[in-house]
Design an enzyme around this catalytic site. Structure first.
Site, PDB file in Angstrom:
ATOM      1  N   HIS A   1       0.819  -0.964  -0.530  1.00 20.55           N
ATOM      2  CA  HIS A   1       0.688   0.049  -0.124  1.00 20.55           C
ATOM      3  C   HIS A   1       0.872   1.738  -0.187  1.00 20.55           C
ATOM      4  CE1 HIS A   1      -3.809  -1.910   0.681  1.00 20.55           C
ATOM      5  NE2 HIS A   1      -3.025  -2.757   1.325  1.00 20.55           N
TER       6      HIS A   1
ATOM      7  N   ALA B   1      10.113 -21.501  10.404  1.00 20.60           N
ATOM      8  CA  ALA B   1       9.377 -20.912  10.968  1.00 20.60           C
ATOM      9  C   ALA B   1       8.693 -19.688  11.383  1.00 20.60           C
ATOM     10  CB  ALA B   1       8.635 -22.007  11.829  1.00 20.60           C
TER      11      ALA B   1
ATOM     12  N   THR C   1      11.760 -10.536   3.446  1.00 23.55           N
ATOM     13  CA  THR C   1      11.477  -9.013   3.312  1.00 23.55           C
ATOM     14  C   THR C   1      12.802  -9.064   1.930  1.00 23.55           C
ATOM     15  OG1 THR C   1      13.290  -7.807   4.425  1.00 23.55           O
ATOM     16  CG2 THR C   1      10.862  -8.065   5.000  1.00 23.55           C
TER      17      THR C   1
ATOM     18  N   ARG D   1      17.299 -13.797   7.936  1.00 21.62           N
ATOM     19  CA  ARG D   1      18.440 -13.611   7.243  1.00 21.62           C
ATOM     20  C   ARG D   1      18.779 -14.548   6.609  1.00 21.62           C
ATOM     21  NH1 ARG D   1      22.234 -14.520  10.820  1.00 21.62           N
ATOM     22  NH2 ARG D   1      21.740 -14.241  13.220  1.00 21.62           N
TER      23      ARG D   1
ATOM     24  N   ARG E   1      23.181 -20.079   7.484  1.00 18.81           N
ATOM     25  CA  ARG E   1      23.883 -20.430   6.447  1.00 18.81           C
ATOM     26  C   ARG E   1      23.311 -21.503   5.729  1.00 18.81           C
ATOM     27  NH1 ARG E   1      23.361 -26.321   7.886  1.00 18.81           N
ATOM     28  NH2 ARG E   1      21.913 -26.562   9.343  1.00 18.81           N
TER      29      ARG E   1
END
Length: 283
Positions: free
Chosen positions: A159, A212, A217, A232, A235
């Site tokens: 949005h 989980a 992003t 992030r 490994r």
């Protein structure tokens, strides 16, 4: 036995158990026992006779209900379960062809939320239990051999939040707002964990694992394990040499990772060969 006497008998024999099952908030006492909390407005004296009132937390007490109540409950549960299965089966058959594309051996939950016409799914894919997969103006592409945990969310849009003097809910998107709806691409052989959230513009590489609860992003490289909020890379699943061997066993040469892509992976944690822990190291 007359009708009034029969009702009085059932009321006396079974009503406490019905109340315990259906309308009493059974709590755990400090001494470890269970009972009805008199201070609870739903289960105390004042709330005992409230019609239609349902407590926010319901547990079954340690006392067993009467045989008649048990038989009725089992019958209702059987009717409910079979009716739900039939409804889901009918809805699944009716909805499967609404997807933009899907391959063989495709499994999805009919009770999930989908913008069917903008979702493309490959072969041997399981979308898990009650996912939310939505993209109004972009595409969500899911490769082959992909599996989702329960309640995964994928959002292929966004949005506008930059308009002054206008509530965000009232802001209309323009045809030039393509940057707000960039879609999502998930490669082959990906596992997305329970309640992970994947936002628009994300590409998840082949063989990746999403932990989980992760909020993804940014793009995730092939064969990487990503977790956290924001997600992030923790490994790689294997060292680069093992990834090359894995690709040779599964994919034809034209579909394997290029040397440039493998070079990018070599900079990630876990890219180097790890020592075999089963072999004793003598100093």
């Amino acid at each position: 036995m007359s009708r009034s006497k029969r009702w009085a008998f059932l009321h006396k024999a079974d009503y406490p158990h019905v109340r315990s099952l259906l309308s009493a908030a059974v709590v755990t006492k400090p001494d470890g026992g269970t009972g009805v909390d008199a201070s609870d407005p739903w289960s105390g004296p004042a709330g005992r006779h409230r019609r239609g009132a349902v407590p926010s937390l319901m547990r079954v007490s340690s006392q067993h209900p009467g045989r008649m109540v048990t038989a009725i409950a089992r019958l209702l549960d059987l009717i409910w379960v079979n009716g739900s299965r039939a409804r889901r089966a009918v809805r699944g058959v009716a909805s499967a062809r609404r997807f933009a594309a899907h391959g063989d051996n495709f499994t999805f939950d009919p009770d999930g939320v989908y913008t069917y016409e903008t979702i493309e799914v490959g072969r041997n894919v399981d979308l898990g239990h009650r996912p939310v997969i939505m993209a109004a103006r972009s595409r969500i592409r899911i490769g082959d051999n992909v599996m989702f945990g329960p309640e995964v969310t994928i959002r292929g849009g966004n949005h506008r939040i930059d308009r002054l003097g206008v509530p965000m809910i009232s802001v209309e998107k323009c045809p030039t707002d393509g940057a707000l709806d960039r879609g999502v691409t998930i490669g082959d052989d990906v596992w997305v964990g329970t309640r992970a959230v994947i936002l628009h513009g994300v590409t998840i590489g082949r063989g990746a694992v999403i932990g989980a609860g992760a909020v993804v992003t940014r793009p995730v490289p092939p064969y990487a394990i990503a977790a956290g909020n924001p997600a992030r890379v923790i490994r790689l699943r294997w060292p680069v040499e093992a990834i090359v061997s894995h690709e040779e066993q599964l994919y034809p040469p034209e579909r394997r990772l290029t040397p440039a892509e493998l070079a990018v992976l070599s900079d990630l944690p876990g890219s180097a060969a790890r020592p075999d822990s089963s072999v004793a190291i003598v100093p």
